[in-house]
Design an enzyme around this catalytic site. Structure first.
Site, short mmCIF file in Angstrom:
data_model
loop_
_atom_site.label_atom_id
_atom_site.label_comp_id
_atom_site.label_asym_id
_atom_site.label_seq_id
_atom_site.Cartn_x
_atom_site.Cartn_y
_atom_site.Cartn_z
N ARG A 1 -1.64 -9.32 13.52
CA ARG A 1 -2.20 -8.32 12.63
C ARG A 1 -2.84 -8.73 11.46
O ARG A 1 -3.93 -8.04 10.99
CB ARG A 1 -1.25 -7.27 12.10
CG ARG A 1 -0.71 -6.28 13.26
CD ARG A 1 0.50 -5.63 12.81
NE ARG A 1 0.50 -4.50 11.91
CZ ARG A 1 1.48 -4.15 11.01
NH1 ARG A 1 2.62 -4.77 11.28
NH2 ARG A 1 1.20 -3.44 10.13
N ARG B 1 10.94 -6.82 6.42
CA ARG B 1 10.75 -5.30 6.45
C ARG B 1 11.50 -4.54 7.50
O ARG B 1 11.96 -3.61 7.53
CB ARG B 1 9.29 -4.73 6.19
CG ARG B 1 8.83 -3.54 5.83
CD ARG B 1 7.51 -3.47 5.54
NE ARG B 1 6.22 -3.42 6.78
CZ ARG B 1 5.25 -3.10 6.72
NH1 ARG B 1 4.73 -2.92 5.59
NH2 ARG B 1 4.71 -3.37 7.91
N LYS C 1 1.00 -1.28 0.02
CA LYS C 1 0.04 0.06 0.13
C LYS C 1 0.89 1.21 0.06
O LYS C 1 0.67 2.32 -0.78
CB LYS C 1 -1.14 0.06 1.20
CG LYS C 1 -2.02 -1.15 1.39
CD LYS C 1 -3.03 -0.86 2.45
CE LYS C 1 -2.37 -0.69 3.79
NZ LYS C 1 -1.74 -1.89 4.12
N ARG D 1 10.37 -3.35 10.59
CA ARG D 1 9.95 -2.17 11.30
C ARG D 1 9.93 -2.80 12.62
O ARG D 1 9.64 -4.08 12.97
CB ARG D 1 8.67 -1.68 10.64
CG ARG D 1 9.01 -0.61 9.89
CD ARG D 1 7.56 0.00 9.52
NE ARG D 1 6.62 -0.25 10.14
CZ ARG D 1 5.01 -0.14 9.29
NH1 ARG D 1 5.16 0.27 8.11
NH2 ARG D 1 4.34 -0.81 9.78
N ARG E 1 -10.62 0.55 8.78
CA ARG E 1 -10.40 -1.11 8.77
C ARG E 1 -11.51 -1.84 9.15
O ARG E 1 -11.30 -3.02 9.10
CB ARG E 1 -9.29 -0.89 9.94
CG ARG E 1 -7.89 -0.50 9.66
CD ARG E 1 -7.04 -0.82 10.74
NE ARG E 1 -5.70 -0.02 10.63
CZ ARG E 1 -4.59 -0.68 10.24
NH1 ARG E 1 -4.70 -2.06 10.13
NH2 ARG E 1 -3.51 -0.02 10.30
#
Length: 186
Positions: free
Chosen positions: A140, A127, A13, A129, A88
């Site tokens: 998640r 990633r 995204k 993070r 969401r």
């Protein structure tokens, strides 16, 4: 254009949002970025959001709604925006539609980027993070799955949902999104 970009963590995204905002000349409004910024700055909203974000739980609707309301009221959003990370849930989507209807600025499109779960796990693991450790990632993705189906059905019912295959190069995915945008403009 006022667009909601929907997709699981790791769907790309952020990459697609950057391209879309350049194409359309509108701001990218990422609630994740807004919340992380609020946490870094130690604002009241950031302090309230921190325990949720650190454990992979969704930040409460009213807190996110407050952040979004403040942001879309800013002058740079007058000609549209790309919302990423909100709504969401179906409840948030309905709340957003009511808010936009009051302002006579309805949503133009909801773009859902679809990516298989195994690919998402692989992408997110790489990633690095802080909020992307494996247990948080799995939680998640589970929450995303539970909540997104009713929201996608809501937008489908309104005729604004466009589903995009998120596999392939960023350029291929963007070309698919652009095709849907062009169709929505006519």
């Amino acid at each position: 254009m006022r667009i909601v970009l929907i997709g699981p963590p790791g769907a790309g995204k952020g990459t697609q949002a950057k391209r879309l905002t350049e194409l359309l000349g509108v701001p990218h409004l990422s609630t994740g970025d807004m919340l992380r910024d609020a946490m870094r700055k130690g604002t009241e909203a950031g302090q309230q959001a921190a325990p949720f974000m650190k454990t992979g739980r969704l930040v409460p609707d009213d807190l996110v709604h407050q952040l979004v309301l403040e942001r879309v009221a800013q002058a740079d959003c007058a000609n549209g925006y790309l919302l990423d990370g909100f709504p969401r849930t179906a409840a948030q989507a309905i709340m957003l539609d009511k808010m936009l209807a009051e302002r006579k600025t309805p949503l133009d499109l909801a773009v859902l980027i679809q990516v298989p779960k195994d690919v998402l796990l692989e992408r997110l693991a790489g990633r690095g993070r802080q909020d992307d450790d494996e247990l948080v990632i799995v939680k998640r993705l589970e929450q995303y799955d539970e909540l997104t189906h009713p929201m996608a059905a809501y937008y489908q019912g309104r005729g604004t949902l466009r589903e995009i295959d998120g596999l392939g190069s960023p350029e291929e995915v963007f070309a698919r999104i652009e095709t849907e945008l062009n169709g929505a403009r006519h």
